[in-house]
Scaffold this active site. Structure first.
Site, short mmCIF file in Angstrom:
data_model
loop_
_atom_site.label_atom_id
_atom_site.label_comp_id
_atom_site.label_asym_id
_atom_site.label_seq_id
_atom_site.Cartn_x
_atom_site.Cartn_y
_atom_site.Cartn_z
N TYR A 1 94.46 87.16 85.85
CA TYR A 1 94.93 86.55 86.08
C TYR A 1 96.09 86.15 87.46
O TYR A 1 96.64 85.38 87.35
CB TYR A 1 96.12 85.65 85.18
CG TYR A 1 95.26 85.98 83.43
CD1 TYR A 1 93.84 85.79 83.57
CD2 TYR A 1 96.05 85.55 82.25
CE1 TYR A 1 93.19 85.63 82.14
CE2 TYR A 1 95.78 85.32 81.10
CZ TYR A 1 93.50 85.77 81.31
OH TYR A 1 93.90 85.45 79.96
N HIS B 1 89.29 93.42 78.23
CA HIS B 1 89.00 91.44 78.62
C HIS B 1 87.92 91.44 77.67
O HIS B 1 88.14 89.72 77.43
CB HIS B 1 89.77 91.06 79.64
CG HIS B 1 90.34 90.29 79.83
ND1 HIS B 1 90.56 89.56 81.14
CD2 HIS B 1 89.64 88.12 79.75
CE1 HIS B 1 91.68 88.23 80.78
NE2 HIS B 1 90.89 87.69 79.83
#
Ligand SMILES: NC(=O)c1ccc[n+]([C@@H]2O[C@H](COP(=O)([O-])OP(=O)(O)OC[C@H]3O[C@@H](n4cnc5c(N)ncnc54)[C@H](OP(=O)(O)O)[C@@H]3O)[C@@H](O)[C@H]2O)c1
Length: 271
Positions: A44, A102
């Site tokens: 991110y 993730h």
């Protein structure tokens, strides 16, 4: 503030897309509103923003639950632990509360055991208090847990909202002591105008987004809605005050249509 069995506050803040000074402002505003759980990830590019907002807030480290996620790009042999050290540098922390893998490695490019062993090393080195996964199916959860022995996978973060209730996976997690974090908990605002949810929200004197968040939290799941707008951050946070009856829960259960917003051709074989 309600927490799950691992001390994670059920109300959290997503930080996807909250980069730069606008991102720091949004995260700081959320901390001022009362959010005490922040979700970031290496991909991110918001770990620095989270660290800066935490410092500016003046809150004590132990008062905020911080999760980051290891990018699949950092799964190769010898890569995961140094990448988590870099995340900690960006966050300005010695340890995160939770580190997640993730995604499963796309198309199995890196063997599961290679990155599972490395997240266990990161835990043993004290870089993370707990470990977990994201976008893992039942099969992958079972395989990874068997490789970890006594070290528990405490959390699975996956897409979950009224349109994709993911009941099979959520039930498996509950039965196996794995807490759930719902991403896209308000389906990116797509619930607005729903013919079942809007009248129920009106009856409960709340918004459809608050209804969705309250529904997840009533199931004991954590939620991580994101917004750059102070009024939405406040209104999402206020979902904690919305109480739902069994009948309300049953009404929301009926809108499940398996609509998945996040998918890739390399994603796992979903449950
Ligand atoms: N593990 C994974 O693979 C994965 C994947 C995706 C996301 N995530 C995590 O989950 C978090 C949440 O996902 P998300 O940010 O994609 O989706 P989301 O939280 O469901 O929705 C966020 C979007 O909805 C808008 N919004 C926020 N509050 C609203 C409200 N009360 N009413 C109407 N619209 C509202 C926001 O726009 P404004 O900013 O304009 O308010 C933003 O565009 C991410 O930030 C990230 O931390 C994880």
């Amino acid at each position: 503030m309600k927490r799950n069995q691992y001390g994670m506050p059920l109300m959290g803040l997503g930080t996807f897309d909250r980069t730069g000074s606008a991102g720091i402002d949004a995260i700081l505003t959320a901390l001022e509103i009362g959010y005490r759980h922040i979700d970031t990830a290496q991909t991110y590019d918001t770990e620095r923003e989270c660290g800066e907002a935490l410092r500016r807030s003046g809150l004590k480290r132990e008062d905020v639950f911080v999760t980051t996620k290891i990018s699949t790009e950092n799964f190769g042999p010898g890569m995961l632990v140094p990448s988590l050290r870099q995340s900690l540098d960006r966050l300005g922390l010695d340890q995160v509360d939770l580190t997640l893998l993730h995604w499963p490695s796309p198309k199995n490019k890196v063997a599961l055991s290679t990155y599972v062993e490395q997240i266990a090393e990161a835990h043993a080195a004290g870089l993370t208090r707990m470990i977990g996964v994201s976008n893992f199916t039942r099969l992958l959860l079972a395989e990874a847990q068997s490789m970890l022995g006594g070290l528990r996978i405490v959390n699975n973060q996956f897409e979950c909202h009224p349109y994709l209730q993911n009941r099979i996976l959520a039930d498996y997690c509950r039965e196996n002591g794995i807490s759930v974090t719902c991403y896209l908990p308000i389906a990116r605002g797509k619930l607005a105008g729903d013919p079942v949810l809007e009248p129920l929200a009106a009856e409960k004197n709340c918004t459809v987004e608050q209804l969705a968040l309250a529904w997840s939290m009533a199931k004991g799941h954590a939620v991580i809605p994101a917004s750059g707008k102070p009024e939405r951050l406040k209104s999402n946070f206020a979902a904690q005050a919305v109480t739902l009856s069994d009948e309300d829960m049953a009404t929301i259960a009926r809108v499940d249509c398996g609509r998945r917003y996040i998918d890739f051709d390399w994603a796992p074989d979903w449950d």
